[in-house]
Design a protein around this motif. Structure first.
Motif, mmCIF file in Angstrom:
data_model
loop_
_atom_site.group_PDB
_atom_site.id
_atom_site.type_symbol
_atom_site.label_atom_id
_atom_site.label_comp_id
_atom_site.label_asym_id
_atom_site.label_seq_id
_atom_site.Cartn_x
_atom_site.Cartn_y
_atom_site.Cartn_z
ATOM 1 N N ILE A 123 0.860 -1.185 0.000
ATOM 2 C CA ILE A 123 0.000 0.000 0.000
ATOM 3 C C ILE A 123 0.898 1.238 0.000
ATOM 4 N N ALA A 124 0.651 2.163 -0.930
ATOM 5 C CA ALA A 124 1.503 3.336 -1.065
ATOM 6 C C ALA A 124 1.291 4.298 0.097
ATOM 7 N N LYS A 125 2.272 4.391 0.978
ATOM 8 C CA LYS A 125 2.230 5.305 2.126
ATOM 9 C C LYS A 125 3.652 5.730 2.466
ATOM 10 N N GLU A 126 3.766 6.919 3.054
ATOM 11 C CA GLU A 126 5.075 7.390 3.505
ATOM 12 C C GLU A 126 5.273 7.085 4.987
ATOM 13 N N LYS A 127 4.222 7.248 5.751
ATOM 14 C CA LYS A 127 4.256 6.932 7.178
ATOM 15 C C LYS A 127 3.075 6.033 7.504
#
Length: 619
Positions: free
Chosen positions: A594-598
């Motif tokens: 899943i595209a997430k930074e945090k």
């Protein structure tokens, strides 16, 4: 075709230049790490072609031979034997567990021990109850050879329960199954007096004087907890011996010392603790039963299931014998029958409320067995495992026992309970029936209200949740070539901001590393996930890591798997990036991060769609 671990280890050994070129070898969660004298003498091409080797990463004087989770430790074991290494990395002693976690951990361990042996225990319980009922109703049949033979078949599983428990516990704790079987058989040896006879006639008990320690000549029929503790000790001794015993002596010295020391500690120290516990419980029970207005029976009814869990319930035959000798009335039947029937009805409520087919398949026959007086399948298979049914059953038992005491329920003998108790309570049949209705009805209703089994949705079943909070790092950016190249499977990295590593889904622990820095879990859909904390943290040899689970343990999403000292890792100069990857990626249709930074622990991290048909073919 299964990998031949010894052949794989032999090929690696030869490619490395044998002992002449070896300085040190150890393994982490996925790799065999080897330090050599001269890298030029290593046949890297041969290593890469070796079956079972998924890749080779070369350093200055160190080779990282990628083999995979769950396989590397087996290959390493064979490698150590071939190379005759005397120094190698083994798991340090398990870190001290906090007091608050201990009860839940013990319950999970007992549950995990019983899961594999439930079919045998349930079958024995049901058959014993049925044959007992037939024998009571048809005294002539009870004297026949057919009855005696069926009874022999029926009671074997319950009579020799300590043997089954010992073997299952050995599997769970990672020991030699045959050594565990020997300990289980020893505790049931024919030279020992049965625990039931010892409880009824204490004067028959005698002792062996072994090194100044008195060992009771009484077996452990009906006991569970002391057997599990004894096997845990055995596995610790065996592993320690394997670490410190020279190769040529390991084969015969290790099992010899393991069996002797375990037998002495179990029969001379662990067992006597439970004997003293039984005596204390008896004294407390006698005092409690004298309390007026059914209060004593209420308390005894609530506590009785706990004595079954600890395997100390057989001692109450002493109370029953004394009551019958005094006035011919066994009033303890109110406590034992209320408890057993309440456990049965709590288990039956689970059957009706459960959504999982496996839970239903265990709950129904276990409930029937408990209704006929054999409660181990219901307690260990269902009620203890889910806790709330156990508590509801204890409440039902308490109210049933109190009602029975106030109505004057008694039996004219002992040996049967539950529905079979009608055969020995004919002087108070109505009261006995009402008592069971109160006990069973209370347990059934409370369990139905307070217990619910949740079934994950399709989306939840296909989701891997973040085991830790922190900054998400793409697989390609993980500062470890093995993980970054996806040699062990697809996944992501997380730079953790918290010390607790949590279970990413409901499943089973399929591997823990010797140094505690990695753990692998598998869910019901067959997804195998490795959580590897830090880069090269195997070198810390467990310092800074605390495992909270063991191999084979069932875990729930969000349950604590391990604790990491992030401050220590930073001080020692180790990168704490945690790699999370699906080790059986090739068996999956899709593995999509899943595209997430945090991310926060418990949030969706990776979506996985399993190839159901392919997984089914693999069993």
């Amino acid at each position: 075709m299964a990998l031949n671990y010894r052949e794989c280890a032999g090929n690696i050994y030869n490619a490395l230049g044998k002992n002449e070129n070896l300085i040190r070898a150890e393994h982490c969660a996925t790799r065999l790490r080897v330090i050599v004298k001269d890298m030029g003498d290593v046949n890297v091409e041969k290593l890469e072609e070796t079956e079972g080797v998924q890749g080779v990463v070369k350093g200055n004087d160190q080779l990282q031979i990628i083999i995979g989770a769950g396989t590397v430790n087996k290959v390493y074991h064979e490698f150590r034997r071939i190379a005759r290494l005397t120094e190698y990395t083994e798991r340090k002693e398990e870190r001290r567990k906090s007091i608050s976690e201990l009860p839940g951990r013990m319950i999970r361990v007992v549950g995990n021990v019983f899961i594999p042996i439930l079919p045998a225990v349930i079958t024995a319980g049901l058959l014993m109850g049925i044959i007992e009922a037939i024998g009571k109703c048809a005294p002539g049949f009870a004297k026949s050879d057919l009855y005696n033979w069926i009874e022999l078949v029926a009671n074997t599983g319950i009579t020799y329960l300590p043997v089954l428990v010992a073997i299952s516990a050995t599997r769970l704790f990672g020991g030699n199954l045959y050594l565990g079987g020997v300990i289980g058989l020893l505790l049931m040896h024919k030279s020992l007096l049965t625990s039931w006879s010892a409880a009824a006639t204490p004067a028959m008990v005698n002792y062996w004087d072994v090194l100044g320690v008195h060992i009771r000549r009484v077996n452990y029929q009906g006991h569970v907890i002391p057997v599990i503790i004894g096997i845990w000790v055995m596995c610790k001794i065996e592993k320690w011996m394997h670490q410190h015993m020279p190769e040529m002596m390991d084969l015969f010295i290790t099992p010899l010392v393991t069996i002797l020391v375990t037998a002495f500690l179990t029969m001379g120290m662990i067992g006597p603790v439970f004997v003293k516990m039984e005596n204390w419980i008896l004294d407390i029970t006698r005092f409690t039963l004298r309390l007026p207005l059914g209060i004593g029976a209420f308390l005894c009814g609530a506590a009785y299931p706990l004595t079954v869990i600890f395997g100390t319930h057989h001692m109450f035959s002493v109370l029953e014998t004394g009551m019958l000798a005094e006035n011919g009335k066994n009033i303890w039947i109110a406590v034992s029958s209320s408890s057993n029937f309440a456990m049965s009805m709590a288990c039956l409520a689970v059957f009706f409320r459960a959504k999982n087919k496996k839970t239903k398949a265990v709950a129904l026959p276990a409930s029937m067995s408990a209704a006929l007086g054999i409660t181990e399948p219901a307690i260990f298979g269902i009620n203890l495992r889910y806790i709330r049914p156990l508590v509801c059953g204890m409440i039902g038992a308490a109210f049933g026992a109190a009602a029975g005491a106030m109505m004057g329920v008694y039996a004219t003998t002992y040996g049967v309970t539950g529905l079979l108790g009608f055969l020995i309570t004919m002087d108070c049949t109505r009261e006995y029936c009402l008592m069971l209705l109160i006990a069973g009805g209370t347990a059934f209703i409370l369990t139905g209200i307070f217990w619910k089994q949740t079934v994950p949705s399709e989306e939840e079943r296909n989701m891997i949740y973040a085991p830790v909070s922190g900054e998400v790092i793409s697989q390609e950016q993980i500062p470890d070539e093995t993980f970054a190249m996806g040699l062990l499977g697809k996944g992501v990295g997380i730079l953790p901001s918290q010390k607790e590593i949590l279970a990413p889904f409901d499943g089973t622990v399929i591997m823990t590393t010797q140094t505690g820095h990695a753990v692998a879990v598998k869910n019901a859909q067959g997804v195998k996930l490795m959580i590897h904390v830090g880069i090269d943290t195997v070198e810390l040899e467990g310092n800074g890591f605390q495992l909270h689970v063991t191999d084979g343990e069932l875990v729930k999403k969000g349950q604590k798997l391990m604790t990491v000292d992030l401050k220590l890792l930073k001080e020692k100069g180790y990168n704490s990036v945690t790699s999370i990857f699906v080790t059986n990626t090739k068996e999956m249709k899709e593995v999509i991060p899943i595209a997430k930074e945090k991310i926060k622990a418990g949030e969706p991290l990776i979506r996985v769609e399993s190839n159901v048909n392919q997984l089914n073919k693999k069993g």
